[in-house]
Design a protein around this motif. Structure first.
Motif, mmCIF file in Angstrom:
data_model
loop_
_atom_site.group_PDB
_atom_site.id
_atom_site.type_symbol
_atom_site.label_atom_id
_atom_site.label_comp_id
_atom_site.label_asym_id
_atom_site.label_seq_id
_atom_site.Cartn_x
_atom_site.Cartn_y
_atom_site.Cartn_z
ATOM 1 N N THR A 1 0.517 8.930 -7.466
ATOM 2 C CA THR A 1 0.832 8.701 -5.895
ATOM 3 C C THR A 1 2.492 8.886 -5.734
ATOM 4 N N SER B 1 -5.381 0.622 -4.090
ATOM 5 C CA SER B 1 -4.543 1.788 -4.377
ATOM 6 C C SER B 1 -4.935 2.296 -5.570
ATOM 7 N N TYR C 1 7.316 -1.378 -4.337
ATOM 8 C CA TYR C 1 6.001 -1.327 -4.427
ATOM 9 C C TYR C 1 5.190 -2.344 -5.185
ATOM 10 N N TRP D 1 1.421 -2.663 -5.560
ATOM 11 C CA TRP D 1 -0.165 -2.065 -5.315
ATOM 12 C C TRP D 1 -1.028 -3.002 -5.954
ATOM 13 N N GLN E 1 1.071 -1.192 0.022
ATOM 14 C CA GLN E 1 0.092 0.068 0.115
ATOM 15 C C GLN E 1 0.865 1.172 -0.171
ATOM 16 N N PRO E 2 0.270 2.516 -0.565
ATOM 17 C CA PRO E 2 1.128 3.510 -0.581
ATOM 18 C C PRO E 2 1.196 3.836 0.892
#
Length: 648
Positions: A518, A544, A538, A540, A274-275
């Motif tokens: 993002t 997201s 990352y 995602w 997740q960010p």
């Protein structure tokens, strides 16, 4: 040397031992040498080989055979008993011999296990030589061979035995399968190719030179082995530079790569699913450390007209430029088709003032790393996954979530209990997508079988499936949202109707623009945090906004409603496609339904559900045009023989 001088030498050695013990104990580590008998206590099936006397690096001496006198030495074999002890008298006598014209010549007796050495007889000789800075010691060796197994450490050790047989080099002990083949490729050697004595001497000399630099930058204090550092260093620099660089230049080059060396040595892969929350701290508001504007470079292989992959990333970059038009400037760089072209474009992006660089294909990782090490103030990200680097962050999407949704739709519409699936490449994340699709099919049609074909193998996979009577087929994912990609059946999941026409249904699609926006916002807000010695990957998903599912009007209303409910649950974190009973084709129980598979299990998945008919192809089966990507990200990449001079 007088007796007084020799006693002073012992006193200094004793202080070194006491200091080492204190530091190790404070760090929660064993301050004494390891004991081989303890390590072997619960092992069975080991064999013993006797080897000829040979010189072994003192750094490889890690312990004693038995526990009898272990407390007389620190872990580094410095003495611990007082100067008036009988032990000290014998140590000082050996010290006198070492400093005489005769010197210590007798070989010590030791056991070797998994590349490390444990002294049976001669530990005081070792201690004296270690104290005076000797790099090697003659050894009479008994090698303990563990029973072969699937344990990665055991597999790597048996690869070492093959390496040692051809290279004759003992002083390199890599711990992961595939790393010896990678090292050989970087040295321009074939596995099994016999080294000449000149090549052996050259490597030993260069490696010793590297280890001196490694020690100078504090490598041995950071739980990293020099051979691990060498393996990564050779991916950025050439082997010949080990002799052409000055000592100062070599230390600088190693220091600049140190965060990546440390990250690469970590056992557990780090995935961020997740960010990070976008927020600016009070301190950052006061000192204004977050940038007001970003110059962003996006580097592609090929161009949008030739590659839908490039087209998808360009659309994402265009989204970023539009969403943050007053705060970012985005430049595009095309045709990074060879390593040389990629390096040139990266240099051009830097000279154009780039502060954030996205390279949009896994095969651009190595050129990106070279630039990231050279320009540490610039932020670099590469579209790949499963990397262990701190200078370059990787980014990719959890495609399996979208595949689960299209599997639900396919199962509902498969009236003959057969569903086709076209796999792309046998790389990280793809088996998870296949299995998630199969689990989605099972939700709406528990009788259905998934017939698996691959686009990276010979033949037309869709035609093969249609010849078997399959009417619902999952083909490649669409690069960007838009039904036009699905109309011809080359993308997405489609149905063949009674008249033989292709009816497009649904497809996962990458929303690269959401990801790019993002990341840029995290930098502009000050919430981007540097990770000095850690990798950041990352990975995602729908929560997201980086993966979505495109549905066509041909999906029946009831099935559409179910798909939309499941997509909402995925976005809100209430649904886990893999939290259910799962059995592999071989009959292995993966999950009884009581647990959640972690992100690393999902990414590295290399098995297929029992409802899937097919297999994960090996490297040799894959078409030549697909092999470079499979080398880089293959689920079985440790089995792939590397290209000579190439990077795996």
């Amino acid at each position: 040397m007088t007796e007084t001088n020799i006693r002073e030498e012992y006193t200094r050695a004793l202080r070194m031992g006491q200091k080492e013990c204190k530091e190790l104990a404070a760090a929660g580590k064993d301050p004494y040498p390891a004991v081989l008998d303890d390590l072997l206590a619960n092992l069975s099936g080991c064999n013993v080989q006797e080897l000829p006397v040979q010189e072994i690096s003192i750094d490889r001496m890690v312990g004693t055979k038995s526990a009898g006198r272990v407390s007389t030495f620190s872990a580094g074999f410095y003495p611990l008993l007082e100067a008036d002890s009988e032990f000290a008298a014998k140590w000082m006598a050996l010290c006198k011999v070492h400093l005489s014209d005769t010197g210590i010549r007798d070989a010590i007796e030791c056991y070797e296990y998994l590349g490390d050495f444990y002294v049976q007889e001669g530990n005081k000789r070792l201690s004296v030589l270690k104290y005076f800075g000797a790099s090697q010691i003659p050894c009479r060796i008994k090698r303990i061979l563990p029973a072969e197994s699937d344990d990665p450490r055991i597999k790597a050790y048996y690869e070492f035995l093959g390496f040692y047989k051809s290279a004759g080099v003992y002083d390199v002990q890599l711990k992961k399968p595939g790393e010896y083949a990678k090292l050989l490729s970087l040295l321009g050697k074939q596995p099994g190719e016999l080294w000449t004595e000149a090549e052996r001497r050259q490597f030993s000399s260069r490696y010793h030179y590297f280890k001196v630099a490694f020690s100078a930058v504090g490598g041995q204090k950071k739980d990293v082995q020099p051979e691990e550092a060498l393996l990564l260093w050779l991916q950025v620099h050439s082997y010949d530079e080990l002799s052409s660089l000055s000592a100062a230049e070599l230390k600088r080059s190693l220091s600049s790569l140190w965060g990546d060396v440390k990250a690469a040595s970590e056992e557990k892969l780090s995935l961020k699913t997740q960010p990070d929350p976008e927020k600016t701290s009070l301190l950052e508001k006061v000192i204004g450390s977050a940038p007001r504007h970003l110059n962003i470079a996006v580097i592609y292989q090929q161009d949008p007209d030739a590659s839908t992959w490039t087209q998808g990333h360009q659309k994402g970059a265009d989204h970023l430029a539009a969403a943050l038009s007053d705060r970012v400037a985005v430049r595009h760089y095309y045709h990074a088709d060879t390593p040389e072209q990629a390096e040139a474009l990266l240099e051009k992006a830097v000279s154009d003032g780039a502060e954030l660089v996205f390279t949009t294909a896994p095969l651009l990782l190595l050129p990106t790393l070279k630039s990231a090490v050279k320009y540490p103030r610039i932020k670099f990200l590469n579209c790949s996954t499963g990397t262990r680097l701190s200078s370059v962050r990787s980014y990719y999407c959890r495609t399996y979530e979208g595949k689960f949704i299209t599997g639900v739709i396919a199962g509902a519409l498969a009236n003959n209990d057969m569903v086709g699936y076209v796999g792309s490449y046998p790389i990280l994340g793809v088996p998870a997508s296949i299995n998630a699709f199969a689990l989605g099919v099972r939700m709406t049609n528990p009788r259905a079988k998934i017939l698996l074909e691959w686009s990276c193998l010979e033949g037309d996979p869709v035609q093969k499936l249609r010849e078997k009577g399959v009417r619902v087929i999952s083909n490649r994912d669409i690069p960007v949202s838009g039904q036009r990609y699905m109309d011809q059946g080359r993308y997405g999941t489609f149905l063949t109707d009674q008249a033989g026409r292709l009816v497009p249904l649904a497809s996962p699609c990458w929303m690269w623009g959401e990801l790019y926006e993002t990341v840029a916002r995290s930098i502009l807000s000050g919430s981007w945090k540097e990770k000095k010695d850690e990798s950041v990957n990352y990975w995602w998903g729908m929560d997201s906004g980086t993966i979505d599912v495109e549905l066509t009007e041909q999906v029946p209303a009831g099935v559409r409603s179910l798909a939309e409910i499941l997509m909402r649950d995925l976005r809100e974190g209430r649904l886990d496609p893999f939290r259910q009973r799962i059995v592999t084709r071989e009959g292995t129980m993966i999950n009884d339904g009581s647990r959640t598979l972690d992100s690393v299990e999902l990414l590295k998945m290399d098995w297929l559900c029992d409802t899937v008919e097919g297999h994960i192809p090996e490297y040799e089966e894959v078409l030549p045009m697909s092999r470079a990507l499979v080398r880089e990200l293959g689920v079985h990449r440790e089995r792939i023989p590397p290209e000579i001079g190439g990077i795996q």
